[in-house]
Design an enzyme around this catalytic site. Sequence first.
Site, PDB file in Angstrom:
ATOM      1  N   GLY A 120       0.828  -1.208   0.000  1.00  9.89           N
ATOM      2  CA  GLY A 120       0.000   0.000   0.000  1.00  9.89           C
ATOM      3  C   GLY A 120       0.857   1.250   0.000  1.00  9.89           C
ATOM      4  O   GLY A 120       2.065   1.178  -0.235  1.00  9.89           O
ATOM      5  N   ASN A 121       0.249   2.377   0.234  1.00  6.70           N
ATOM      6  CA  ASN A 121       1.014   3.634   0.315  1.00  6.70           C
ATOM      7  C   ASN A 121       0.358   4.537   1.349  1.00  6.70           C
ATOM      8  O   ASN A 121      -0.691   4.202   1.903  1.00  6.70           O
ATOM      9  CB  ASN A 121       1.070   4.317  -1.064  1.00  6.70           C
ATOM     10  N   SER A 122       1.001   5.676   1.616  1.00 10.84           N
ATOM     11  CA  SER A 122       0.551   6.489   2.750  1.00 10.84           C
ATOM     12  C   SER A 122      -0.418   7.612   2.353  1.00 10.84           C
ATOM     13  O   SER A 122      -0.583   8.572   3.094  1.00 10.84           O
ATOM     14  CB  SER A 122       1.768   7.075   3.469  1.00 10.84           C
ATOM     15  N   SER A 123      -1.069   7.494   1.209  1.00 15.56           N
ATOM     16  CA  SER A 123      -2.046   8.529   0.830  1.00 15.56           C
ATOM     17  C   SER A 123      -3.162   8.601   1.873  1.00 15.56           C
ATOM     18  O   SER A 123      -3.689   7.578   2.305  1.00 15.56           O
ATOM     19  CB  SER A 123      -2.632   8.181  -0.540  1.00 15.56           C
TER      20      SER A 123
END
Length: 425
Positions: A220-223
Amino acid sequence: MDNASSSTSASQPRPRNIVVGVAGGIAAYKACHIVRAFKETGDNVRVVPTEAALNFVGKATFEALSGNPVSTTVFDAVDSVQHVKVGQEADLIVIAPATADLMARIVMGRGDDLLAATLLVATCPVVIAPAMHTEMWFNPATVANVATLRSRGITVLEPAHGRLTGKDTGPGRLPDPEQIVDLANAIHAGTRLPQDMVGKKVVITAGGTHEHIDPVRFIGNSSSGRQGFALGEIAAQRGAKVTIVAGSVAELSVPAGAEIVPVVSTQDMYEAVHKHAVDADFIVMAAAVADFTPATQATSKLKKGSDAGEDALSTISLVENPDILATTVTRRSKGELSKNPIIVGFAAETGDEGTSALEYARKKLQKKGCDLLMCNEVGKGKVFGQKHNQGWILDATGGVSEVVHGSKIEVSAQIWDAAVAFRNA
Ligand code: CTP
């Protein structure tokens, strides 16, 4: 009048004078959070309730929270000509909640209590956040009064939708205090909310996607989804019908009347956009989408010690995800999207020694084939999870305009200005 940036000394900007007006509705308790939020950012807050508001929240509460005296009538502090002074000194007036009755009094130019008199005098930005039962909000008198107030340059926010005081639900709820404060700060900084998106359907992707390796692990990512939700907030306030296809997002308030379609993976997001884009007028892809996904997804948690787990966790084979933006552009060119929507992409770029973030964005706009691309620089604490943003908007005809630094709400207003102008051009 915008005195926020004027200074008492070179290094110390003077606190803004904020008037928080409170009318007599059950949502008056939320005004306490608004007062607190402005106090926390160093503003000088003066609460001016109506007499009816004090049936819901006591004067002592407002005085303690604001640190200033509270009165409802023009006959208090007559020696300091309070009924004129409060309005004259205000840098921003926020009325939350506003009732149908208060808005009717403002339209008529009445000065029968301190709040009405303050509004007669004020020349600063005024933001009104109404809260009432749905029937009252849609009553022709209220509809006409809201239109009149807007035509006079007053910002009247769209109410949130949801549970009202009784068993009924619908439009009429006061938005969350944080939403009101963010919007009011943007208005104070110069953002305007023209009603130029009424009847338009907007689809926005927001947040990050999760590509599962097994039921507990994912890529995932930190958006945070803040930019996508802010775009939804501004579009809703400009009259649009908003659908947000939301991946993983921080805890964010739902924009007025917006439909939230929750998704997990890029494939889910692709399918949801596919469905909702069909009759959209504007599509904005603000999500941080994973380009690749594990080729296989284990149905039970992989164990590190086992042979299968060791292999699957140390080497993950990936396959490419669909490109939601590019495929949406292709569908439009095939005539599958009935309203021929304006399509806006985002480019989260870092730039490198040879190529700037802006140059990468230009290439991306051409590759994706969208109409507009909002380019911002990410990484090293920039943008992801932050409340501010900046960058450039590139358009398909080769134009570039700067998006000036501001809250994600202020940046969203600039993006919609560009998208509406592109549609009208
Ligand atoms: N996007 C999309 N579907 C994908 C990947 C990206 O719709 N599978 C959208 C994003 O929401 C954004 C735009 O495309 O609006 C650009 O996203 P970005 O991640 O910057 O571009 P990529 O195509 O992934 O290119 P790269 O990561 O190689 O820079």
